[in-house]
Design an enzyme around this catalytic site. Structure first.
Site, PDB file in Angstrom:
ATOM      1  N   CYS A  17      -0.611   4.317   2.346  1.00 29.48           N
ATOM      2  CA  CYS A  17      -0.467   4.372   4.003  1.00 29.48           C
ATOM      3  C   CYS A  17      -0.390   3.194   4.235  1.00 29.48           C
ATOM      4  O   CYS A  17       1.121   2.885   3.933  1.00 29.48           O
ATOM      5  CB  CYS A  17      -1.839   4.596   4.541  1.00 29.48           C
ATOM      6  N   SER A  18      -0.709   2.020   4.914  1.00 34.74           N
ATOM      7  CA  SER A  18      -0.296   0.799   5.150  1.00 34.74           C
ATOM      8  C   SER A  18      -1.330  -1.138   5.043  1.00 34.74           C
ATOM      9  O   SER A  18      -1.760  -1.673   5.491  1.00 34.74           O
ATOM     10  CB  SER A  18       0.259   1.155   6.391  1.00 34.74           C
ATOM     11  N   CYS A  19      -2.222   0.096   4.095  1.00 33.20           N
ATOM     12  CA  CYS A  19      -3.104  -1.837   4.196  1.00 33.20           C
ATOM     13  C   CYS A  19      -2.325  -2.415   3.795  1.00 33.20           C
ATOM     14  O   CYS A  19      -1.789  -3.070   3.048  1.00 33.20           O
ATOM     15  CB  CYS A  19      -3.727  -0.330   2.795  1.00 33.20           C
ATOM     16  N   CYS A  41       1.194  -1.267  -0.007  1.00 41.32           N
ATOM     17  CA  CYS A  41       0.208   0.200   0.118  1.00 41.32           C
ATOM     18  C   CYS A  41       1.388   1.200  -0.367  1.00 41.32           C
ATOM     19  O   CYS A  41       1.698   1.157   1.304  1.00 41.32           O
ATOM     20  CB  CYS A  41      -0.928   0.363   1.702  1.00 41.32           C
TER      21      CYS A  41
END
Lengths: 103, 217
Positions: A7-9, A4
């Site tokens: 962000c950090s999905c 991701c």
């Protein structure tokens, strides 16, 4: 390989909390441009002609990799095969373990 | 917005450093921040795109300089104050100084075990414009607000692979303009289309793109 960049999905429900490296700038910046370089950071070297697919999780869809079945596991049960599967093999930064690693 | 959070393709951040036997949290406060975030989500205080947008609005040197959970905490403080649940002097004091805005609902301990991820599917407002196999160009757009179209894909041509149905649109949700449901597609790009002729010829990169991000190519 799953990333991701924005962000950090991460598929929390399936894989738990993401490791720090997954949420880090080095991984988020490089995975989409230099995935072989990222793999090298994990000690993974793939043949030059192995096609690489990167999935950038830019919406609420979550992805995980179905790890490649290692050679020598032809008659293995589902349970034994599961013992070869690692978190990183489902993110796509590692391969499933080889049979001799779990023997 | 064209912020540092949109880091796909940036150089210079160094090597990826996996940590063997990594613990779930590196300090107890990280777990508390995660718990607070989940509780505020359940409470309906704000939506996930508003959390993301709050992080993106942190000054770049802060965004890059703090850890993941610090970033969450800073974004949460921003949303708490901006949405009137508490004021900055109360955050500094560590306790309430006046009655704040009431939360729509509160997370009780007995509800925690049943917490599930919300659904982002929404009723379609119109038929899907694209289908698998269609060639599409990601629009060259630079909204100053939240968007989920990464910079590296803008202006590039790819192929629609999957149609994921109609979803809440982060670009409007993040700025309190409602769900504005949009069709969502997986669009795959050739590595050379994104990174030029020197790119890895075996590379294909896909993004999930909402319909307003795309035009026929």
């Amino acid at each position: 390989m799953i990333v991701c960049t924005l962000c950090s999905c991460y598929p929390w429900e399936m894989l738990g909390l993401p490791p720090v490296w997954y949420k880090s700038a080095p991984y988020r910046s490089r995975a989409v441009k230099d995935p072989r370089g990222v793999l090298a950071d994990f000690g993974v070297k793939l043949p030059k002609d192995t096609r690489i697919r990167v999935w950038d999780s830019t919406a609420e869809t979550r992805f995980l990799v179905l790890p490649m079945r290692p050679p020598g596991t032809e008659r293995w049960s589902e349970e034994r095969l599961a013992s070869l599967v690692t978190r990183d093999s489902m993110i796509g930064t590692g391969l499933a373990k080889r049979p001799e690693e779990v023997a | 917005m064209d912020g540092v959070h949109d880091m796909g393709g940036m150089d210079g951040f160094g090597a990826v450093e996996p940590e063997p036997n990594e613990p779930a949290f590196h300090a107890p406060w990280e777990g508390r921040v995660l718990a607070m975030q989940r509780a505020m989500g359940y409470a309906g205080a704000w939506q996930i795109d508003m959390s993301r947008f709050a992080q993106e609005r942190l000054p770049p040197q802060v965004y890059l300089g703090v850890s993941y959970y610090q970033r969450w905490a800073l974004a949460m403080e921003k949303n708490v104050v901006e949405r009137g649940y508490a004021q900055a002097d109360e955050l500094a004091a560590g306790h309430a100084l006046r009655p704040g805005r009431t939360l729509p609902r509160k997370l009780a301990p007995e509800a925690v075990a049943g917490l599930t991820r919300g659904s982002f599917y929404r009723q379609a407002q119109a038929p899907a414009r694209f289908k698998p196999g269609d060639r599409v160009r990601a629009r060259n757009i630079h909204p100053p607000t939240h968007t989920r179209l990464p910079r590296y894909a803008r202006g590039r041509v790819g192929v629609v692979e999957l149609v994921h149905g109609c979803h809440a649109f982060p670009d409007t949700v993040a700025i309190d303009k409602g769900d504005d449901p949009q069709w969502l597609y997986t669009v795959a790009f050739d590595g050379r289309e994104l990174w030029g002729p020197d790119a890895d010829p075996t590379l294909k990169v896909s993004i999930d793109a909402f319909e307003p991000y795309l035009e026929p190519a």
